[in-house]
Scaffold this motif. Sequence first.
Motif, PDB file in Angstrom:
ATOM      1  N   ASP A 149       2.344 -12.039   0.845  1.00 50.14           N
ATOM      2  CA  ASP A 149       3.374 -11.137   0.346  1.00 50.14           C
ATOM      3  C   ASP A 149       2.687 -10.120  -0.554  1.00 50.14           C
ATOM      4  N   GLY A 184       4.019  -7.361  -1.805  1.00 48.91           N
ATOM      5  CA  GLY A 184       5.023  -6.535  -2.484  1.00 48.91           C
ATOM      6  C   GLY A 184       5.899  -5.816  -1.489  1.00 48.91           C
ATOM      7  N   SER A 185       5.458  -4.673  -1.028  1.00 47.92           N
ATOM      8  CA  SER A 185       6.264  -3.871  -0.109  1.00 47.92           C
ATOM      9  C   SER A 185       6.081  -4.266   1.350  1.00 47.92           C
TER      10      SER A 185
END
Length: 180
Positions: free
Chosen positions: A11, A13-14
């Motif tokens: 993961d 973030g975006s």
Amino acid sequence: MNLTQSEIDLDLGSVTMSCSTDEIATVLAGLLREMRSAAPFIRPDERDVLRQIMAHDSGALAVAEVFPDFARGSEAHTTLRKLRTAQFIRPAGRDCWDPHEHIEIRPFARVVWDRLGEAGVFGDPPALDEDDVDLALPGADDPVEESEPEPAPARKGKRAGAQWDEGDVLDFLNDEDTKG
């Protein structure tokens, strides 16, 4: 998507990215290689600065807290640029160093520093334990210059220039001069 045990979803973030453990290891090894290739160019005083920075959280220190008289083009500026090139730090805000800029510790540098330590990054030899004893004679590791060997000093009962042999090792026990 069906992942095998050797793949990890990261993961970021975006975005989420799937990588194999081999891909992650290759990326991390490349970053460590880059860091280590720059390490020999970092002077001892610059390592002191790096230690000071790494003793804080990322972004906690401003440039002026580390270098009170900071000026662009100075030795302090060169030090910050070298530590940036070596992948340890970067300016936290804008893309240039100034006295009010905070120093961001790169996430990879933090992980490596915390897991491998300074010696692991710079390739320092391990420190000796207090119980370890270095039995080498002083200067034993110094480079040897090729020159004519000096004759051994004359000793009682020995001819001048005599070479050392194993029997000489305990001769001092029998020398009259050394008995008190």
